[in-house]
Design a protein around this motif. Sequence first.
Motif, PDB file in Angstrom:
ATOM      1  N   LEU A   1     101.663   2.759 -12.388  1.00 48.85           N
ATOM      2  CA  LEU A   1     100.202   2.815 -12.521  1.00 48.85           C
ATOM      3  C   LEU A   1      99.701   4.256 -12.554  1.00 48.85           C
ATOM      4  CD1 LEU A   1      99.040  -0.121 -10.212  1.00 48.85           C
ATOM      5  CD2 LEU A   1      99.233  -0.094 -12.698  1.00 48.85           C
TER       6      LEU A   1
ATOM      7  N   ASP B   1      91.704   5.441 -15.418  1.00 49.66           N
ATOM      8  CA  ASP B   1      91.780   4.522 -14.277  1.00 49.66           C
ATOM      9  C   ASP B   1      91.258   3.147 -14.690  1.00 49.66           C
ATOM     10  OD1 ASP B   1      92.068   3.377 -11.827  1.00 49.66           O
ATOM     11  OD2 ASP B   1      90.487   4.511 -10.847  1.00 49.66           O
TER      12      ASP B   1
ATOM     13  N   ASN C   1      94.798   9.601  -4.220  1.00 53.40           N
ATOM     14  CA  ASN C   1      94.288   8.251  -3.943  1.00 53.40           C
ATOM     15  C   ASN C   1      92.767   8.305  -3.833  1.00 53.40           C
ATOM     16  OD1 ASN C   1      94.668   5.523  -3.585  1.00 53.40           O
ATOM     17  ND2 ASN C   1      94.676   5.683  -1.370  1.00 53.40           N
TER      18      ASN C   1
ATOM     19  N   ASP D   1      95.243   0.013  -7.566  1.00 50.15           N
ATOM     20  CA  ASP D   1      96.131   1.162  -7.362  1.00 50.15           C
ATOM     21  C   ASP D   1      95.778   1.935  -6.100  1.00 50.15           C
ATOM     22  OD1 ASP D   1      93.818   2.142  -8.536  1.00 50.15           O
ATOM     23  OD2 ASP D   1      94.842   3.626  -9.756  1.00 50.15           O
TER      24      ASP D   1
ATOM     25  N   GLU E   1      97.833   5.910 -15.688  1.00 49.64           N
ATOM     26  CA  GLU E   1      96.507   6.481 -15.476  1.00 49.64           C
ATOM     27  C   GLU E   1      96.372   7.859 -16.130  1.00 49.64           C
ATOM     28  OE1 GLU E   1      94.294   8.063 -11.607  1.00 49.64           O
ATOM     29  OE2 GLU E   1      94.714   5.915 -11.503  1.00 49.64           O
TER      30      GLU E   1
ATOM     31  N   ALA F   1     103.306   1.330  -8.127  1.00 48.80           N
ATOM     32  CA  ALA F   1     102.349   2.419  -7.932  1.00 48.80           C
ATOM     33  C   ALA F   1     102.681   3.607  -8.824  1.00 48.80           C
ATOM     34  CB  ALA F   1     102.330   2.854  -6.460  1.00 48.80           C
TER      35      ALA F   1
END
Length: 129
Positions: free
Chosen positions: A64, A73, A128, A79, A68, A61
């Motif tokens: 990623l 993205d 998120n 993710d 990003e 995570a």
Amino acid sequence: MGNSAKSKSIGRLILQLALACLLIVGGIWALQGAGDFGAMALKGMLGSWAGLIFGVLELVAGVLLLLECFIGDKFGAFDNILGWIIMIVWAIAIVVGDILNGSFKQFLPWLYGFAGHIIVLGALWSLND
């Protein structure tokens, strides 16, 4: 403080870079047998295998999130799913580690650690999307 879209995007970038670093380091640390707050809470509840699995999830995570920042993205829902898993484990760790097993006798150090854990949870939630 500025309320412009530019200041919000710079703030988001700083938050994302910091959280990515935190997750990468926490993941590496967990894979080395120790771990950050979330990994240690899982290890205490379920055993060392759970801390290792969480470490792998954290590391992936974090990488990623870092990628990003530079490529956008490109990972879709993957993710986001990792983010939700880490958020849930982090929230459980806060309940178990800070609230149920917290050392309230030394209130200021406890509050400082608790606030840091809540900041991480807020960053996870905020990023998120």
